[in-house]
Scaffold this active site. Structure first.
Site, PDB file in Angstrom:
ATOM      1  N   ALA A 183     -39.755 -85.811  14.941  1.00 13.66           N
ATOM      2  CA  ALA A 183     -40.549 -84.629  14.267  1.00 13.66           C
ATOM      3  C   ALA A 183     -42.040 -84.942  14.689  1.00 13.66           C
ATOM      4  O   ALA A 183     -42.784 -84.902  15.870  1.00 13.66           O
ATOM      5  CB  ALA A 183     -41.054 -83.954  12.968  1.00 13.66           C
ATOM      6  N   ALA A 184     -42.683 -86.421  14.487  1.00 14.68           N
ATOM      7  CA  ALA A 184     -43.674 -86.792  15.230  1.00 14.68           C
ATOM      8  C   ALA A 184     -44.410 -87.467  15.929  1.00 14.68           C
ATOM      9  O   ALA A 184     -44.418 -86.827  16.883  1.00 14.68           O
ATOM     10  CB  ALA A 184     -44.503 -87.711  14.036  1.00 14.68           C
ATOM     11  N   GLU A 193     -36.168 -94.863  19.684  1.00 16.43           N
ATOM     12  CA  GLU A 193     -36.177 -94.434  18.961  1.00 16.43           C
ATOM     13  C   GLU A 193     -34.701 -95.231  17.892  1.00 16.43           C
ATOM     14  O   GLU A 193     -33.715 -95.703  19.198  1.00 16.43           O
ATOM     15  CB  GLU A 193     -35.357 -93.259  18.354  1.00 16.43           C
ATOM     16  CG  GLU A 193     -34.452 -92.547  17.100  1.00 16.43           C
ATOM     17  CD  GLU A 193     -34.687 -92.420  15.695  1.00 16.43           C
ATOM     18  OE1 GLU A 193     -36.121 -92.201  16.469  1.00 16.43           O
ATOM     19  OE2 GLU A 193     -34.363 -93.310  15.790  1.00 16.43           O
ATOM     20  N   CYS A 220     -33.921 -80.837   8.199  1.00 18.40           N
ATOM     21  CA  CYS A 220     -34.563 -79.388   7.657  1.00 18.40           C
ATOM     22  C   CYS A 220     -33.524 -79.112   7.420  1.00 18.40           C
ATOM     23  O   CYS A 220     -32.712 -78.185   6.904  1.00 18.40           O
ATOM     24  CB  CYS A 220     -35.687 -78.844   7.576  1.00 18.40           C
ATOM     25  SG  CYS A 220     -37.307 -80.067   7.808  1.00 18.40           S
ATOM     26  N   ARG A 222     -38.264 -84.182  31.760  1.00 17.63           N
ATOM     27  CA  ARG A 222     -39.404 -83.888  32.078  1.00 17.63           C
ATOM     28  C   ARG A 222     -39.873 -84.945  32.338  1.00 17.63           C
ATOM     29  O   ARG A 222     -41.661 -85.277  31.713  1.00 17.63           O
ATOM     30  CB  ARG A 222     -40.120 -83.543  30.776  1.00 17.63           C
ATOM     31  CG  ARG A 222     -39.182 -81.396  30.270  1.00 17.63           C
ATOM     32  CD  ARG A 222     -39.410 -80.846  28.774  1.00 17.63           C
ATOM     33  NE  ARG A 222     -40.986 -80.983  28.434  1.00 17.63           N
ATOM     34  CZ  ARG A 222     -41.484 -81.204  27.627  1.00 17.63           C
ATOM     35  NH1 ARG A 222     -40.809 -81.156  26.245  1.00 17.63           N
ATOM     36  NH2 ARG A 222     -42.816 -81.005  27.422  1.00 17.63           N
ATOM     37  N   VAL A 271     -37.654-101.571  17.122  1.00 14.27           N
ATOM     38  CA  VAL A 271     -39.489-102.078  17.210  1.00 14.27           C
ATOM     39  C   VAL A 271     -39.152-102.992  16.015  1.00 14.27           C
ATOM     40  O   VAL A 271     -39.367-102.722  14.832  1.00 14.27           O
ATOM     41  CB  VAL A 271     -40.487-101.469  17.259  1.00 14.27           C
ATOM     42  CG1 VAL A 271     -41.113-101.740  17.273  1.00 14.27           C
ATOM     43  CG2 VAL A 271     -40.406-100.157  18.791  1.00 14.27           C
ATOM     44  N   ASN A 283     -45.712 -82.630  12.885  1.00 16.75           N
ATOM     45  CA  ASN A 283     -45.605 -82.155  13.947  1.00 16.75           C
ATOM     46  C   ASN A 283     -47.012 -82.286  14.281  1.00 16.75           C
ATOM     47  O   ASN A 283     -47.267 -82.381  15.085  1.00 16.75           O
ATOM     48  CB  ASN A 283     -44.731 -80.916  14.150  1.00 16.75           C
ATOM     49  CG  ASN A 283     -43.097 -80.869  14.264  1.00 16.75           C
ATOM     50  OD1 ASN A 283     -42.969 -81.127  14.833  1.00 16.75           O
ATOM     51  ND2 ASN A 283     -42.474 -80.111  13.045  1.00 16.75           N
ATOM     52  N   TYR A 302     -49.333 -53.301   3.389  1.00 14.85           N
ATOM     53  CA  TYR A 302     -48.460 -52.879   2.260  1.00 14.85           C
ATOM     54  C   TYR A 302     -47.658 -50.873   3.262  1.00 14.85           C
ATOM     55  O   TYR A 302     -48.430 -50.439   3.476  1.00 14.85           O
ATOM     56  CB  TYR A 302     -49.742 -51.764   1.212  1.00 14.85           C
ATOM     57  CG  TYR A 302     -48.811 -50.799   0.702  1.00 14.85           C
ATOM     58  CD1 TYR A 302     -47.739 -51.214  -0.418  1.00 14.85           C
ATOM     59  CD2 TYR A 302     -49.233 -49.361   0.310  1.00 14.85           C
ATOM     60  CE1 TYR A 302     -47.045 -49.903  -1.696  1.00 14.85           C
ATOM     61  CE2 TYR A 302     -48.334 -48.717  -0.268  1.00 14.85           C
ATOM     62  CZ  TYR A 302     -47.417 -48.791  -0.844  1.00 14.85           C
ATOM     63  OH  TYR A 302     -46.706 -47.888  -1.286  1.00 14.85           O
ATOM     64  N   TRP A 321     -50.531 -52.771  -4.996  1.00 15.86           N
ATOM     65  CA  TRP A 321     -51.152 -53.269  -5.806  1.00 15.86           C
ATOM     66  C   TRP A 321     -49.714 -54.632  -5.459  1.00 15.86           C
ATOM     67  O   TRP A 321     -49.302 -55.068  -6.839  1.00 15.86           O
ATOM     68  CB  TRP A 321     -51.497 -53.542  -6.664  1.00 15.86           C
ATOM     69  CG  TRP A 321     -52.702 -52.687  -6.871  1.00 15.86           C
ATOM     70  CD1 TRP A 321     -53.327 -50.937  -7.342  1.00 15.86           C
ATOM     71  CD2 TRP A 321     -54.574 -52.867  -6.373  1.00 15.86           C
ATOM     72  NE1 TRP A 321     -54.155 -50.481  -7.095  1.00 15.86           N
ATOM     73  CE2 TRP A 321     -55.034 -51.691  -7.167  1.00 15.86           C
ATOM     74  CE3 TRP A 321     -54.627 -54.014  -6.057  1.00 15.86           C
ATOM     75  CZ2 TRP A 321     -56.087 -51.885  -6.673  1.00 15.86           C
ATOM     76  CZ3 TRP A 321     -56.460 -54.326  -5.690  1.00 15.86           C
ATOM     77  CH2 TRP A 321     -56.547 -52.534  -5.720  1.00 15.86           C
TER      78      TRP A 321
HETATM   79  P1  FAD Z   1     -38.678 -89.052  10.505  1.00 16.96           P
HETATM   80  O1  FAD Z   1     -37.971 -87.411  10.798  1.00 16.96           O
HETATM   81  O2  FAD Z   1     -38.189 -89.433   9.718  1.00 16.96           O
HETATM   82  O3  FAD Z   1     -38.613 -89.774  11.620  1.00 16.96           O
HETATM   83  C1  FAD Z   1     -38.590 -91.154  11.834  1.00 16.96           C
HETATM   84  C2  FAD Z   1     -37.583 -91.712  12.991  1.00 16.96           C
HETATM   85  O4  FAD Z   1     -38.147 -92.965  13.206  1.00 16.96           O
HETATM   86  C3  FAD Z   1     -36.729 -92.213  12.751  1.00 16.96           C
HETATM   87  O5  FAD Z   1     -35.528 -90.955  13.988  1.00 16.96           O
HETATM   88  C4  FAD Z   1     -36.460 -93.690  12.930  1.00 16.96           C
HETATM   89  O6  FAD Z   1     -34.634 -94.519  12.810  1.00 16.96           O
HETATM   90  C5  FAD Z   1     -37.373 -93.798  13.782  1.00 16.96           C
HETATM   91  N1  FAD Z   1     -37.607 -95.084  13.578  1.00 16.96           N
HETATM   92  C6  FAD Z   1     -37.885 -95.802  12.391  1.00 16.96           C
HETATM   93  N2  FAD Z   1     -38.849 -97.186  11.941  1.00 16.96           N
HETATM   94  C7  FAD Z   1     -38.040 -97.401  13.367  1.00 16.96           C
HETATM   95  C8  FAD Z   1     -38.517 -98.474  14.585  1.00 16.96           C
HETATM   96  N3  FAD Z   1     -39.001 -99.988  13.989  1.00 16.96           N
HETATM   97  N4  FAD Z   1     -38.206 -98.648  15.271  1.00 16.96           N
HETATM   98  C9  FAD Z   1     -37.743 -97.670  16.399  1.00 16.96           C
HETATM   99  N5  FAD Z   1     -37.287 -96.639  16.054  1.00 16.96           N
HETATM  100  C10 FAD Z   1     -37.300 -96.146  14.719  1.00 16.96           C
HETATM  101  N6  FAD Z   1     -39.664 -80.768   5.401  1.00 16.96           N
HETATM  102  C11 FAD Z   1     -40.268 -79.346   5.704  1.00 16.96           C
HETATM  103  O7  FAD Z   1     -41.416 -79.511   5.433  1.00 16.96           O
HETATM  104  N7  FAD Z   1     -39.061 -78.944   4.478  1.00 16.96           N
HETATM  105  C12 FAD Z   1     -38.170 -78.583   4.666  1.00 16.96           C
HETATM  106  O8  FAD Z   1     -37.220 -77.792   4.350  1.00 16.96           O
HETATM  107  C13 FAD Z   1     -37.501 -79.771   4.996  1.00 16.96           C
HETATM  108  N8  FAD Z   1     -36.004 -80.162   4.781  1.00 16.96           N
HETATM  109  C14 FAD Z   1     -35.867 -81.663   4.291  1.00 16.96           C
HETATM  110  C15 FAD Z   1     -34.545 -81.517   4.280  1.00 16.96           C
HETATM  111  C16 FAD Z   1     -34.174 -82.810   4.705  1.00 16.96           C
HETATM  112  C17 FAD Z   1     -32.033 -82.660   3.842  1.00 16.96           C
HETATM  113  C18 FAD Z   1     -34.866 -83.830   4.982  1.00 16.96           C
HETATM  114  C19 FAD Z   1     -34.197 -85.390   5.086  1.00 16.96           C
HETATM  115  C20 FAD Z   1     -35.789 -84.191   5.204  1.00 16.96           C
HETATM  116  C21 FAD Z   1     -36.682 -82.855   5.344  1.00 16.96           C
HETATM  117  N9  FAD Z   1     -38.009 -82.397   5.124  1.00 16.96           N
HETATM  118  C22 FAD Z   1     -38.280 -81.398   5.330  1.00 16.96           C
HETATM  119  C23 FAD Z   1     -38.699 -83.201   5.488  1.00 16.96           C
HETATM  120  C24 FAD Z   1     -38.934 -83.528   7.215  1.00 16.96           C
HETATM  121  O9  FAD Z   1     -37.528 -83.573   7.786  1.00 16.96           O
HETATM  122  C25 FAD Z   1     -40.211 -84.450   7.613  1.00 16.96           C
HETATM  123  O10 FAD Z   1     -41.169 -84.536   6.798  1.00 16.96           O
HETATM  124  C26 FAD Z   1     -39.988 -84.769   9.141  1.00 16.96           C
HETATM  125  O11 FAD Z   1     -38.919 -85.237  10.233  1.00 16.96           O
HETATM  126  C27 FAD Z   1     -41.245 -86.589   9.184  1.00 16.96           C
HETATM  127  O12 FAD Z   1     -40.723 -86.512  10.318  1.00 16.96           O
HETATM  128  P2  FAD Z   1     -41.259 -88.258  11.289  1.00 16.96           P
HETATM  129  O13 FAD Z   1     -41.016 -87.340  12.658  1.00 16.96           O
HETATM  130  O14 FAD Z   1     -42.512 -88.172  10.523  1.00 16.96           O
HETATM  131  O15 FAD Z   1     -40.006 -88.910  10.464  1.00 16.96           O
END
Ligand code: FAD
Ligand code: NAD
Length: 444
Positions: free
Chosen positions: A10-11, A32, A42, A69, A79, A303, A425, A433
């Site tokens: 996501a981020a 990754e 999610c 892209r 990493v 995000n 409403y 209300w």
């Molecule tokens: P992540 O999604 O954890 O991605 C981080 C990535 O970094 C991973 O793919 C990992 O492999 C990679 N990485 C880590 N270290 C290294 C390294 N040293 N070298 C290379 N790659 C590395 N949030 C909501 O708001 N609503 C929901 O309904 C919701 N449901 C969820 C359900 C589940 C089952 C889960 C697990 C999470 C849910 N979340 C939900 C949380 C949401 O998925 C996370 O907030 C979001 O994915 C965070 O994104 P991120 O990019 O910060 O981290």
């Protein structure tokens, strides 16, 4: 300009897209360690429960689409080290089985969190899982093929969503929670009790106040969970007891961690190390209601932080506005949502808070399918400031009206401001209300 991003979900991918849009000439590389990028974790519980057809549906963009892209996306590249002085990374290419050194001008750590795995859960037994990434979901799905009894440890967000999924798959489900109630994170007792009643109504055996001491196995496969109150037999066990931020690389880069244990960042997602940014689940944010630094790892936050980091790394100027702790989940028929602070959290912070509970229907009682909805609204005595809300709705989508309160909390609005809001409403949608307005009126 070489922008390197660690973590491609996501981020990380939000940052990559924004950075590229802001500076099309920049070289953008995403490392990754896993096999997937750009997917919605999610959705994992909904694939397991059968609401979503397959794990592939969760992937927003494939690496091929992103390479087309102009982004350089390298899967199975972990990493393992950072030299912030030299601005280089050590990257382990899992496919080739070798380590390489990669330079960067700007570095984003978008490494997420890892599931907490207590000592008793570190096991080689088949059928024991966590749920974080697509391969975890695939492994659980494989274990479910011949399973009849599931035990889920932890009644937080994942545990609650999985309980529904496993019941939908026809399994008997025992949900073990160490704390006194389910949904302990961010809900007051009335909401927690309503959630528990919904679980029990749908056949989930909920056992709160139950600590786990170990696992039992037979023939290399898990056969049960040992608790303080006896053995729970199970063919599949999912441990969902919370998460911890992945901060190793940040620490290696000399970046400061906050009191929450997550990476400390400023409003531009900069860490304390020059040229190094952090965004997503691994980073702290500022809570706009309490003005404290918090670690609340959620999808929109990740995000949005990623977008901000992407623009700034590419030479722009974007700021992250902070959060108000808004979250929502579905458990069987219920939609359950929260924003701001609960009464218990406000008490803990020494705020003079007061809450009202209002039960109503989600739309006009005389119109078809009106369903019960409960709202707890919390405000500050004296100032009249809005502090938070919780909603439990039997038509799950109705809990999404939490967003009205969330938007007002962002502006530090008062309970009166909520009461004064000109909400939509018509009988199929709400009462004249709306339940939120009734709650604001009572709290005033
Ligand atoms: P992540 O999604 O954890 O991605 C981080 C990535 O970094 C991973 O793919 C990992 O492999 C990679 N990485 C880590 N270290 C290294 C390294 N040293 N070298 C290379 N790659 C590395 N949030 C909501 O708001 N609503 C929901 O309904 C919701 N449901 C969820 C359900 C589940 C089952 C889960 C697990 C999470 C849910 N979340 C939900 C949380 C949401 O998925 C996370 O907030 C979001 O994915 C965070 O994104 P991120 O990019 O910060 O981290
Ligand atoms: P969580 O923090 O939501 O819940 C963990 C639960 O496990 C808590 O109730 C805790 O008391 C309990 N627990 C801790 N140790 C225990 C033990 N030894 N035995 C029994 N119970 C124990 O964490 P989670 O459910 O693992 O979810 C992780 C993250 O995933 C969340 O922080 C959230 O960011 C994200 N998520 C969000 C949603 C959503 O927003 N709808 C859905 C799923 C996941």
């Amino acid at each position: 300009m070489r922008i390197v991003i660690v973590g491609g979900v996501a981020a990380g991918m939000s940052a990559a897209s924004r950075a590229q849009r802001f500076d099309p000439a920049a070289e953008i590389v995403v490392f990754e360690r896993g096999d997937y990028v750009s997917y919605g974790a999610c959705g994992l519980p909904y694939v397991l429960g059968g609401d979503v057809d397959d794990f592939g549906a969760l992937v927003a963009r494939t690496p091929g689409q992103m390479r087309a892209r102009g982004l350089s996306v390298r899967l199975r590249h972990e990493v393992t080290g950072v030299d912030a002085a030299a601005r280089t990374l050590t990257v382990h290419d899992r496919g080739a089985g070798r380590a390489v050194t990669e330079p960067y001008d700007r570095l984003l750590l978008a490494t997420g969190v890892s599931p907490t795995v207590p000592d008793w859960a570190s096991s080689d037994l088949a059928g024991v899982h966590v749920l974080r990434e697509i391969p975890d979901g695939q492994a659980i799905q494989a274990s479910l093929q011949d399973a009849k009894r599931a035990c889920i440890v932890g009644a937080g967000y994942i545990g609650l969503e999985l309980a529904e999924a496993m019941r939908a798959r026809g399994l008997s489900v025992v949900l073990l929670e160490k704390g006194p109630e389910v949904a302990g994170r961010g809900f007051d007792l009335p909401s927690q009790r309503r959630v528990r009643a919904e679980l029990e109504k749908n056949g989930v055996d909920v056992r709160c106040g139950t600590g786990v001491t170990g696992l039992t196995g037979k023939g290399g496969r898990v056969s049960g969970v040992q608790t303080e109150h006896g053995l729970v037999r199970a063919d599949v066990v999912v441990v969902a007891v919370g998460v911890r931020p992945n901060t190793g690389l940040a620490q290696a880069a000399g970046a400061r961690l906050g009191k929450t244990g997550a990476i400390a960042v400023d409003i531009r997602q900069r860490t304390s190390t020059e040229g190094v940014y952090a965004a997503g689940d691994n980073a702290e944010s500022v809570h706009r209601v309490t003005r404290r630094r918090v670690h609340i790892p959620l999808g929109l936050t990740a995000n949005r932080m990623g977008r901000v980091a992407g623009v700034n790394m590419a030479g722009g100027d974007a700021t992250f506005p902070g959060i108000v702790g808004t979250a929502i989940f579905k458990t069987f028929g219920l939609g359950v949502a929260r924003t701001g602070v609960t009464q218990a959290e406000a008490d803990g912070l020494g705020l003079q808070a007061i809450s009202v509970d209002v039960s109503s229907t989600d739309h006009a009682g005389y119109y078809a399918d009106a369903r019960p909805i409960q709202v707890r609204l919390t405000g500050e005595r004296g100032s009249g400031r809005l502090l938070g809300a919780q909603i439990v709705a039997e038509n799950h989508i109705s809990a999404k009206r939490i967003d009205v309160v969330a938007a007002l909390l962002h502006r530090r609005a008062s309970v009166q401001d909520l009461f004064d809001a000109d909400l939509a409403y018509a009988p199929p949608f709400s009462s004249v209300w709306d339940v939120l307005l009734v709650a604001a009126d009572r709290l005033n």
